[in-house]
Each structure stands twice: as C-alpha cells, then as structure tokens.
Design a protein around this motif. Sequence first.
Motif, PDB file in Angstrom:
ATOM      1  N   GLY A 109       9.763  29.186  63.087  1.00 18.45           N
ATOM      2  CA  GLY A 109       9.498  30.474  62.442  1.00 18.45           C
ATOM      3  C   GLY A 109       8.569  31.332  63.288  1.00 18.45           C
ATOM      4  N   ALA A 110       7.541  30.704  63.842  1.00 21.05           N
ATOM      5  CA  ALA A 110       6.612  31.456  64.703  1.00 21.05           C
ATOM      6  C   ALA A 110       7.337  31.962  65.950  1.00 21.05           C
ATOM      7  CB  ALA A 110       5.438  30.563  65.100  1.00 21.05           C
ATOM      8  N   PHE A 111       8.191  31.109  66.518  1.00 22.88           N
ATOM      9  CA  PHE A 111       8.953  31.538  67.702  1.00 22.88           C
ATOM     10  C   PHE A 111       9.870  32.714  67.376  1.00 22.88           C
ATOM     11  CE2 PHE A 111      13.079  31.274  69.871  1.00 22.88           C
ATOM     12  CZ  PHE A 111      12.676  31.804  71.083  1.00 22.88           C
ATOM     13  N   TYR A 112      10.600  32.620  66.254  1.00 21.12           N
ATOM     14  CA  TYR A 112      11.530  33.706  65.911  1.00 21.12           C
ATOM     15  C   TYR A 112      10.781  35.035  65.775  1.00 21.12           C
ATOM     16  CZ  TYR A 112      14.619  29.809  64.574  1.00 21.12           C
ATOM     17  OH  TYR A 112      15.368  28.663  64.563  1.00 21.12           O
ATOM     18  N   LEU A 113       9.609  34.975  65.142  1.00 19.83           N
ATOM     19  CA  LEU A 113       8.841  36.221  64.960  1.00 19.83           C
ATOM     20  C   LEU A 113       8.308  36.738  66.296  1.00 19.83           C
ATOM     21  CD1 LEU A 113       7.196  35.458  61.534  1.00 19.83           C
ATOM     22  CD2 LEU A 113       8.331  37.606  62.129  1.00 19.83           C
ATOM     23  N   CYS A 114       7.837  35.840  67.139  1.00 21.16           N
ATOM     24  CA  CYS A 114       7.365  36.268  68.478  1.00 21.16           C
ATOM     25  C   CYS A 114       8.514  36.922  69.245  1.00 21.16           C
ATOM     26  CB  CYS A 114       6.858  35.075  69.284  1.00 21.16           C
ATOM     27  SG  CYS A 114       5.308  34.396  68.702  1.00 21.16           S
ATOM     28  N   ARG A 115       9.690  36.324  69.154  1.00 20.51           N
ATOM     29  CA  ARG A 115      10.853  36.848  69.892  1.00 20.51           C
ATOM     30  C   ARG A 115      11.206  38.252  69.423  1.00 20.51           C
ATOM     31  NH1 ARG A 115      16.068  33.097  69.672  1.00 20.51           N
ATOM     32  NH2 ARG A 115      16.038  33.819  67.509  1.00 20.51           N
ATOM     33  N   GLU A 116      11.179  38.472  68.104  1.00 15.17           N
ATOM     34  CA  GLU A 116      11.563  39.781  67.572  1.00 15.17           C
ATOM     35  C   GLU A 116      10.513  40.848  67.833  1.00 15.17           C
ATOM     36  OE1 GLU A 116      14.930  38.615  67.058  1.00 15.17           O
ATOM     37  OE2 GLU A 116      14.560  40.677  66.427  1.00 15.17           O
ATOM     38  N   ALA A 117       9.245  40.466  67.729  1.00 18.49           N
ATOM     39  CA  ALA A 117       8.170  41.481  67.789  1.00 18.49           C
ATOM     40  C   ALA A 117       7.812  41.873  69.212  1.00 18.49           C
ATOM     41  CB  ALA A 117       6.926  40.950  67.062  1.00 18.49           C
ATOM     42  N   GLN A 118       8.123  41.015  70.181  1.00 21.19           N
ATOM     43  CA  GLN A 118       7.575  41.248  71.524  1.00 21.19           C
ATOM     44  C   GLN A 118       8.207  42.430  72.261  1.00 21.19           C
ATOM     45  OE1 GLN A 118       9.299  38.528  74.844  1.00 21.19           O
ATOM     46  NE2 GLN A 118       8.883  37.183  73.135  1.00 21.19           N
ATOM     47  N   GLY A 119       9.477  42.780  71.947  1.00 26.71           N
ATOM     48  CA  GLY A 119      10.150  43.850  72.692  1.00 26.71           C
ATOM     49  C   GLY A 119       9.358  45.147  72.658  1.00 26.71           C
ATOM     50  N   ALA A 120       8.960  45.547  71.453  1.00 23.53           N
ATOM     51  CA  ALA A 120       8.211  46.805  71.303  1.00 23.53           C
ATOM     52  C   ALA A 120       6.821  46.683  71.911  1.00 23.53           C
ATOM     53  CB  ALA A 120       8.116  47.175  69.830  1.00 23.53           C
TER      54      ALA A 120
END
Length: 239
Positions: A109-120
């Motif tokens: 779950g932490a990885f998925y959120l890091c992956r989604e949030a990091q682009g911006a």
Amino acid sequence: MNRVLISGGSRGIGAALVRAFAKNGDAVAFLYRENDTAANAVASETGAAAIRCDVSCPDAVRVAVKKAETALGGAVTVLVNNAGVSHIGLSRDLSDAEWRRVIDTNLSGAFYLCREAQGAMIAAKNGRIINIGSMWGKTGASCEVAYSASKAGLRGLTMALAKELGPSGITVNCVEPGLIDTEMNAALDADTREALIEETPLCRIGSPSDVAAAVLFFASDAASFITGQILGVDGGFAV
Ligand code: NAP
C-alpha cells in the motif's frame, strides 16, 4: 501551505496526523478502509477530505490520489503512509490470506501511494514522503512475523526511494513508533501491555500526538536536508 495526503486517517495515529496538519494550516485529505463513521467524524472536526480507499488495491489507489488532488486543489506535496494492520499469532498458523493482508496493506500500500504521488512531486522538484514503520521492523516481534517483515520492508523502501528521488527534490523518511495508545493495541492483554511499558526506558505508552510531532518535523522546512532517515518514536524501547 502543504497539500497533505495521509493514509489511514480515520483513527489512531492517522487521525492525530490529520488534526496536526490541519492545525498547521495545511490542506489535508486522508484515506480509510471502511469505517465511515470514524472518517466522517475526523473530516467534520478538521475540515479534511475523507476518501474511502483500500490501499492494498493499486487501482483504488490510482483513483484515490486523483480524488485527493481534486479535494486539495492541486497535487500532493506531502504523503504520509500510515495505514496499517497487525496480526498476532504463531507463524506456523499464519494463513496465506493473513500474510498477504498484512504485507499488501502495510508495505505494498505504501509503495502504490509513493508510485502515484511521486510524478507531480518530481515535476515540481519538491515533495515529502513519510512512512510510518514500527519498532518491530527494527527488532522483530515474536508472533508478529508478517507485521515485522512488512515494517522492515518499509525501512528498505524508505532508503531506496530517498536515493532515487533525492535528485528530484523529494525527501523520504520513516518514523518508527513504539507502543502507542490506539485501537491497534486493543488485543494486547494487560500483562503484555505492562511488560512493554516496563521495557520502555521512558516508562510510558506513547500517544498518537507523539508520533504526529515527528511526522510534522519531517514535513517542515527544518527537515529539508534530511532524507533516508529512520526515527524511533518509542520512548527508547528499540535502542
Ligand atoms: P489503528 O488505530 O488500527 O488505525 C488504522 C488506520 O488504518 C485506520 O484509519 C484504518 O481505516 C486504516 N487502514 C487499515 N487498513 C487499511 C487499508 N487497507 N486501506 C486504507 N486504510 C486502512 O492503527 P494505529 O495504531 O493508528 O496505527 C497507524 C500506523 O502506525 C500503522 O501503520 C501501524 O502499523 C503503525 N504503528 C502503530 C503502533 C501502535 O502501537 N499503535 C506502533 C507502531 C507502529 P478504518 O478506520 O477504515 O479501518
């Protein structure tokens, strides 16, 4: 003003984080799994946006981050990976489903959120990611093999992402609480709870606000040159 996304904000440490960032004047959105009543109470108390999302589901995380961006009025600048579940029992009795539930929530779950949030964050060359680990990720806890493994995994995720994302102006740190007074510990019997407090050099159980103070520090300007660090908020238990 930060735009803050916190996973697991409906109760316990996450609710304290929502309150602390809101008090700081930040725009706050939080995720929760199923407890609508608790989530709505935190949202109406703080003005934060509550978004129902199971962080162990990557598709749900994608949708939730978009919803959070809308609610916050822009991309997430501070991500706190706090959602977590525990399981106590002998490793030989641990089912595949229980193992996966703990690892998928706490680590994936932490990885998925890091992956989604990091682009911006990369585009803005600015961002803060703070993972909530546990002292058991450092020391290992008997009869909590999945939980300890998931939290040890967060240590590696923190250090690796700190190196990968540092050149993009993003810091990644981890806070490792000790025994904190939340519903997660409701299953502990009184003797175990007392024994843990006795083993804690500061001789008390921690409060969710003790953890929130450390997280706010990592999100603050004062911590702008600190990344890849793991900070125990455990009364000295894991020293
Ligand atoms: P808690 O009181 O049990 O609250 C857990 C929170 O996580 C709730 O908001 C829950 O949502 C949410 N959550 C659980 N699974 C989720 C999922 N799959 N998707 C989205 N949200 C989910 O726990 P806590 O004690 O505050 O713990 C918070 C974090 O601190 C956890 O990562 C935990 O491992 C860590 N920690 C706690 C302690 C301690 O002693 N309490 C010590 C060390 C580390 P619902 O309300 O909808 O269920």
